[in-house]
Motif scaffolding. Structure first.
Motif, mmCIF file in Angstrom:
data_model
loop_
_atom_site.group_PDB
_atom_site.id
_atom_site.type_symbol
_atom_site.label_atom_id
_atom_site.label_comp_id
_atom_site.label_asym_id
_atom_site.label_seq_id
_atom_site.Cartn_x
_atom_site.Cartn_y
_atom_site.Cartn_z
ATOM 1 N N ALA A 686 0.842 -1.189 0.000
ATOM 2 C CA ALA A 686 0.000 0.000 0.000
ATOM 3 C C ALA A 686 0.880 1.243 0.000
ATOM 4 O O ALA A 686 1.812 1.348 0.802
ATOM 5 C CB ALA A 686 -0.919 0.012 1.215
ATOM 6 N N ALA A 687 0.552 2.188 -0.897
ATOM 7 C CA ALA A 687 1.319 3.424 -0.962
ATOM 8 C C ALA A 687 1.039 4.259 0.280
ATOM 9 O O ALA A 687 -0.085 4.280 0.807
ATOM 10 C CB ALA A 687 0.963 4.205 -2.210
ATOM 11 N N VAL A 688 2.062 4.931 0.754
ATOM 12 C CA VAL A 688 1.894 5.825 1.898
ATOM 13 C C VAL A 688 2.033 7.247 1.410
ATOM 14 O O VAL A 688 2.743 7.520 0.434
ATOM 15 C CB VAL A 688 2.935 5.513 2.994
ATOM 16 C CG1 VAL A 688 2.745 4.094 3.523
ATOM 17 C CG2 VAL A 688 4.347 5.691 2.472
ATOM 18 N N PRO A 689 1.345 8.165 2.058
ATOM 19 C CA PRO A 689 1.409 9.555 1.598
ATOM 20 C C PRO A 689 2.836 10.070 1.636
ATOM 21 O O PRO A 689 3.617 9.728 2.536
ATOM 22 C CB PRO A 689 0.527 10.295 2.598
ATOM 23 C CG PRO A 689 -0.355 9.248 3.186
ATOM 24 C CD PRO A 689 0.454 8.000 3.202
ATOM 25 N N PRO A 690 3.183 10.879 0.647
ATOM 26 C CA PRO A 690 4.549 11.425 0.657
ATOM 27 C C PRO A 690 4.751 12.356 1.841
ATOM 28 O O PRO A 690 3.819 12.991 2.322
ATOM 29 C CB PRO A 690 4.647 12.168 -0.672
ATOM 30 C CG PRO A 690 3.241 12.489 -1.029
ATOM 31 C CD PRO A 690 2.398 11.374 -0.497
ATOM 32 N N GLU A 691 5.966 12.418 2.294
ATOM 33 C CA GLU A 691 6.309 13.299 3.400
ATOM 34 C C GLU A 691 6.445 14.724 2.865
ATOM 35 O O GLU A 691 6.985 14.936 1.772
ATOM 36 C CB GLU A 691 7.625 12.831 4.025
ATOM 37 C CG GLU A 691 7.918 13.459 5.374
ATOM 38 C CD GLU A 691 9.166 12.856 6.022
ATOM 39 O OE1 GLU A 691 9.184 12.714 7.255
ATOM 40 O OE2 GLU A 691 10.100 12.503 5.271
ATOM 41 N N PRO A 692 5.940 15.704 3.607
ATOM 42 C CA PRO A 692 6.068 17.079 3.123
ATOM 43 C C PRO A 692 7.538 17.468 3.019
ATOM 44 O O PRO A 692 8.368 16.998 3.801
ATOM 45 C CB PRO A 692 5.345 17.913 4.191
ATOM 46 C CG PRO A 692 5.328 17.043 5.397
ATOM 47 C CD PRO A 692 5.251 15.628 4.897
ATOM 48 N N PRO A 693 7.898 18.298 2.063
ATOM 49 C CA PRO A 693 9.293 18.703 1.908
ATOM 50 C C PRO A 693 9.742 19.509 3.119
ATOM 51 O O PRO A 693 8.929 20.104 3.832
ATOM 52 C CB PRO A 693 9.281 19.555 0.640
ATOM 53 C CG PRO A 693 7.882 20.047 0.533
ATOM 54 C CD PRO A 693 7.009 18.963 1.099
ATOM 55 N N PRO A 694 11.033 19.512 3.381
ATOM 56 C CA PRO A 694 11.552 20.287 4.513
ATOM 57 C C PRO A 694 11.339 21.772 4.258
ATOM 58 O O PRO A 694 11.178 22.210 3.114
ATOM 59 C CB PRO A 694 13.042 19.910 4.544
ATOM 60 C CG PRO A 694 13.358 19.509 3.140
ATOM 61 C CD PRO A 694 12.118 18.848 2.623
ATOM 62 N N PRO A 695 11.319 22.559 5.346
ATOM 63 C CA PRO A 695 11.127 24.002 5.180
ATOM 64 C C PRO A 695 12.148 24.620 4.231
ATOM 65 O O PRO A 695 11.801 25.517 3.441
ATOM 66 C CB PRO A 695 11.280 24.554 6.603
ATOM 67 C CG PRO A 695 10.998 23.376 7.491
ATOM 68 C CD PRO A 695 11.453 22.166 6.746
ATOM 69 N N GLU A 696 13.348 24.160 4.300
ATOM 70 C CA GLU A 696 14.388 24.644 3.404
ATOM 71 C C GLU A 696 15.074 23.440 2.766
ATOM 72 O O GLU A 696 15.298 22.422 3.434
ATOM 73 C CB GLU A 696 15.434 25.475 4.165
ATOM 74 C CG GLU A 696 14.851 26.755 4.771
ATOM 75 C CD GLU A 696 15.921 27.567 5.478
ATOM 76 O OE1 GLU A 696 17.119 27.164 5.388
ATOM 77 O OE2 GLU A 696 15.581 28.570 6.110
#
Length: 919
Positions: A686-696
């Motif tokens: 099962a695919a998992v949601p991508p992690e949000p990109p780092p602030p920078e």
């Protein structure tokens, strides 16, 4: 009285008078004592001896023959072999056959260990040591001396001697002592009648075999070469054997072997010889392969075992090795047809000392030059000796005193014999004896030293030095010129004034043996002594927190106890770590498989239920092969770099049955940074949601850990690169959220502690912080030990700094250093030696552990005496001398667990107040 009768009496009287005059003259002449009709004329009443000589007509026929046999060397005064004599015990009062009372010898006083070691008594058992101390008391009484071997020089270098004349022998003994040698250490001792009955050499053999182990009886003649003396070094032969010897007046110039005697079945039909084989497992038969040669039937305990054919053209020496069945007691050889045998060697098939005695009455260096050079060379090489001893000089000195030779001829013959030995076995050590002292009786009945002994000794010393051989001054050890007179008066020398009696021979063997042992001890010490003690060291001070957590688990309390092991061998061989992990989790509970490095399929991991797969375009990179240190890798020192659309799959507990299981945490370790591709993760399909990109955006490679809540131990995680750059996967981990042991091993073949120290520190610290180990185990040293240029100071400093840093990065974890297993390298001559850096590793690692507050366990010490060689013989060590077999790894793990859990039980037995609080 009739004139006829009176004439007859006058004739008899004249005969008696002439006989008596001749007897007195011969008894006072400077001839060997054995030739004197009145042996002790100068030391006892004359009249009774004269009466006995006249009235006992059968005395000469009854007296044991001690003169030269008719076919012995002409002008050679030595006896063939003196018969064994009954001697008084020197520890009690009594008198010798010479009629001189012996004073009681004081009881042997205890000898301090240091003094005993300085004498050369180390390694002897109680009985042998007591015997040696009795001989020491005798030595002092006789004013004999301990004379050190002069080692000589086999190879000169720019700065002096680079290898002593005894180096090959001492290196072989040392390899034997340390279990690195799998073949016997053989000694070939060539000499004259002093050793023909195995006197002197018997003491040396027994002592060497007690210290270093016995390889068996060694070479035995078919029959005693002169059919006199002790038969300890010969078989029980039938009467029809024909002897040809180098001591004969006209021996053939092209057929005599190195042993100096050929035994032919002759014209009397089939001949046989029997040997007691005792613990022998092999019998090597030495013979002449010749045109028209017959056969030898081999019987063991009366049953036919094998037939050896001796037909060959052209004639040459040969040997046949026969394997003896276990429990065999007797070996019989029976000839058929034309057969010439030279002897039989009996060996037990185990590493140890084999000491061959090749002594012939009347021999001198020139006599052994009568052996056929090709035969001498072939048989000497077949024996593969580590040491050849040349023990001559007595006959040279006698011949010199009679002006039958000169010093130049003596020197030339000795030089030629040394050269023949060195050319035949260039890798063997060689040792030359001086002659011992002897005496003669003047016309006036005075005993004086035999002329020429010291001159010959000086020549032999020079020959030994020039030939690269060691030298032993037996004359000086005996007490120098004149000592034979003292030995005679004490009953240590026979009446011929030449040959020591058994006790005197024992004293000479004692002095020779101790000279060898002192030289051996003074030679270069073994590069690695098994000085690191067995068992788990410093555990009470280094592992209290770990043991406290184990105790909590055992009581059904506590939480996960993480143990993280870094290393190469034995960490990179799964049997060791799996055996440790299995035992600990069985006793304290299982907290999950833990961290697994990224990579392709692995049979070792598959065997424990972990499977890996890489699909698409991947490049595996590791820290050992990295172009420069300081790069970011996973805990195991590896990383998998995938091109777009490449995927990495890691599955835990493949094939595990579905069951109600505790909650768990599945984690994926990747490396993010500039130019990285896009990561797509699936867990159990099962695919998992991508992690949000780092602030920078990351400006340097940075470890990212994504954790997913799961249930139970069986799960799969897939990382796929869906972007334009590259995707770097470091590994994955599965942790069960329940009390138990989480034992994880991260390894890299060919790695060293320097490899781990060279990883980018921030990336390593981030992963350690994520794993939260309570105990760090460091298993390096195996690969360091192979380095010839290993710097002890640098290893100590760098390894210590690494352990200190990683303990801090792990939040104050405790530490345990595993010492290296034994590592050996094969030399060109077929023997094993310690890996060049092993001494440094074995010395430094315990010091590093102690300085860093770590426990220490030596795998090499746990392997015990014999180390790798013994484990190889038992199927536990690989033939490369560096690694253990799976069975060996499992055994090593068992030894480690025994010591670890023994330390834990000791901790549990402490009063509660002594338990140290830990994190």
């Amino acid at each position: 009285m009739s004139p006829a009768l009176e004439s007859k009496h006058t004739s008899v009287g004249l005969t008696l008078a002439l006989t008596l005059a001749l007897a007195v003259g011969l008894s006072l002449a400077p001839v060997p004592e054995a030739w004197r009709p009145i042996p002790s004329l100068a030391r006892g009443p004359v009249v009774p001896q004269l009466v006995a000589l006249v009235t006992t007509s059968s005395a000469a026929s009854k007296r044991k023959a001690v003169g030269v046999e008719p076919d012995a060397e002409r002008n050679t005064p030595e006896v063939p072999v003196l018969p064994e004599e009954d001697e008084p015990e020197l520890a009690s009062a009594g008198s010798t056959d010479a009629g001189t009372p012996l004073e009681p010898v004081a009881p042997v006083a205890p000898v301090a260990q240091a003094e005993a070691d300085s004498l050369g008594l180390s390694g002897l058992g109680t009985a042998a040591r007591e015997g040696a101390l009795r001989l020491e008391a005798l030595r002092e009484k006789m004013e004999a001396r301990h004379v050190d071997l002069e080692p000589g020089c086999r190879r000169q270098g720019p700065s002096g001697c680079e290898e002593s004349g005894l180096a090959p022998f001492f290196q072989a003994l040392r390899a034997l002592d340390e279990g690195r040698r799998t073949v016997p250490v053989r000694v070939e001792h060539l000499g004259d009648s002093l050793i023909a009955s195995d006197h002197i050499t018997d003491v040396a053999r027994e002592r060497l075999q007690e210290r270093h182990g016995s390889g068996g009886k060694g070479f035995l003649y078919i029959d005693r070469p002169t059919r006199s003396g002790r038969g300890t070094r010969a078989g029980q032969a039938s009467a029809g054997w024909e002897f040809t010897r180098i001591i004969d007046r006209a021996p053939p110039k092209d057929r005599l072997p190195m042993t100096g005697v050929a035994f032919a079945s002759g014209n009397a039909g089939a001949q046989d010889v029997r040997f007691s084989v005792e613990d022998a497992r092999t019998a090597e038969i030495f013979f002449l392969a010749q045109p028209g040669g017959g056969s030898v039937q081999v019987f063991v305990d009366g049953k036919p075992l094998q037939r050896v054919q001796t037909r060959w053209s052209p004639a040459e020496v040969a040997s046949a090795r026969v394997k003896l069945p276990e429990g065999a007691r007797t070996l019989m050889l029976k000839t058929r047809g034309k057969v010439e045998l030279h002897g039989v060697s009996l060996e037990n098939g185990t590493p140890g000392v084999v000491y061959d005695t090749l002594g012939l009455p009347g021999a001198y260096a020139g006599v052994f030059l009568r052996t056929h050079p090709p035969y001498f060379r072939a048989q000497m090489r077949q024996r593969k000796p580590s040491l050849v001893v040349l023990m001559f000089g007595g006959n040279e000195a006698f011949r010199l005193s009679r002006e039958w030779t000169n010093l130049e001829e003596i020197k030339q013959e000795a030089e030629q014999l040394v050269k023949r030995v060195r050319d035949s076995v260039p890798d063997a050590a060689c040792l030359v004896w001086s002659p011992i002292d002897a005496a003669v009786r003047t016309m006036g009945g005075e005993l004086v030293p035999r002329r020429g002994s010291r001159a010959v000794a000086d020549i032999f010393r020079e020959v030994a030095r020039d030939g690269g051989c060691a030298y032993w001054d037996a004359l000086g050890a005996m007490g120098d010129e004149g000592s034979a007179i003292r030995w005679l008066s004490a009953g240590l020398l026979n009446e011929d004034l030449i040959h020591p009696r058994a006790k005197g021979s024992n004293l000479l063997g004692h002095l020779f043996d101790l000279a060898i042992q002192r030289a051996y001890a003074a030679s270069a010490p073994p590069r690695v002594a098994l000085v690191d003690p067995p068992g788990l060291q410093h555990a009470d001070k280094a592992l209290p927190a770990t043991f406290k957590h184990l105790l909590a688990l055992e009581k059904g309390e506590g939480s996960r106890v993480g143990i993280l092991q870094f290393g190469a061998s034995p960490t990179d061989t799964r049997p060791f770590t799996e055996a440790v992990r299995g035992a600990l989790t069985k006793r304290f509970g299982d907290a999950g498989r833990g961290f697994i490095s990224a990579g392709s399929a692995s049979e070792g991991l598959a065997a424990v239920g972990v499977t890996r797969e890489l699909t698409g375009d991947w490049t595996m990179e590791d820290a050992v092969k990295a172009a420069a240190p300081g790069q970011a890798f996973g805990l195991g020192g590896v990383r998998a770099v995938g091109a777009p659309q490449a995927a990495s799959r890691i599955r835990f507990c493949e094939g595990c049955p579905a069951a109600a299981t505790p909650p768990a945490r599945l984690s994926l370790y990747t490396l993010d940074g500039p130019g990285a591709g896009s990561l797509e993760v699936t867990v159990d399909g099962a695919a998992v949601p991508p992690e949000p990109p780092p602030p920078e955006p990351f400006t340097t490679p940075t470890v990212r850990v994504r954790s997913f809540p799961v249930t139970g131990p069986a799960h799969e995680v897939v990382a796929r690169n869906t972007g334009g750059g590259s995707l770097t996967v470091l590994g994955a981990a599965l942790d069960l959220e329940q009390p138990g042991i989480g034992y994880e091993a991260v390894e890299l073949p060919e790695a060293t502690a320097a490899t781990l120290a060279g990883l980018e520190p921030q990336a390593l610290a981030a992963q350690l912080s994520s794993r939260q180990p309570r105990l760090l185990v460091f298993a390096y040293g195996q690969n360091e030990s192979a380095r010839k240029d290993l710097d002890a100071q640098a290893l100590r400093a760098d390894y210590g700094a690494l352990i200190a840093r990683l303990k801090k990065d792990a939040g104050g974890a405790e530490c345990l250093v595993l010492g290296t297993p034994d590592r050996q390298e094969l030399k060109p001559d077929g023997t094993w030696e310690d890996a060049p850096g092993l001494a440094t590793v074995v010395t430094v690692l315990p010091e590093v552990a102690r300085e860093q507050g770590c426990a220490y366990w030596s795998a090499r010490a746990a392997m015990g005496k014999g180390g790798m060689a013994r484990w190889q013989a038992e199927g536990l060590g690989h033939t490369d001398g560096s690694h253990l077999t799976p069975e060996g790894e499992e055994k090593l793990a068992g030894l480690f667990l025994n010591d670890l859990l023994a330390a834990y039980e000791s901790f549990k037995a402490q009063p509660p107040a002594l338990a140290v609080e830990g994190r």
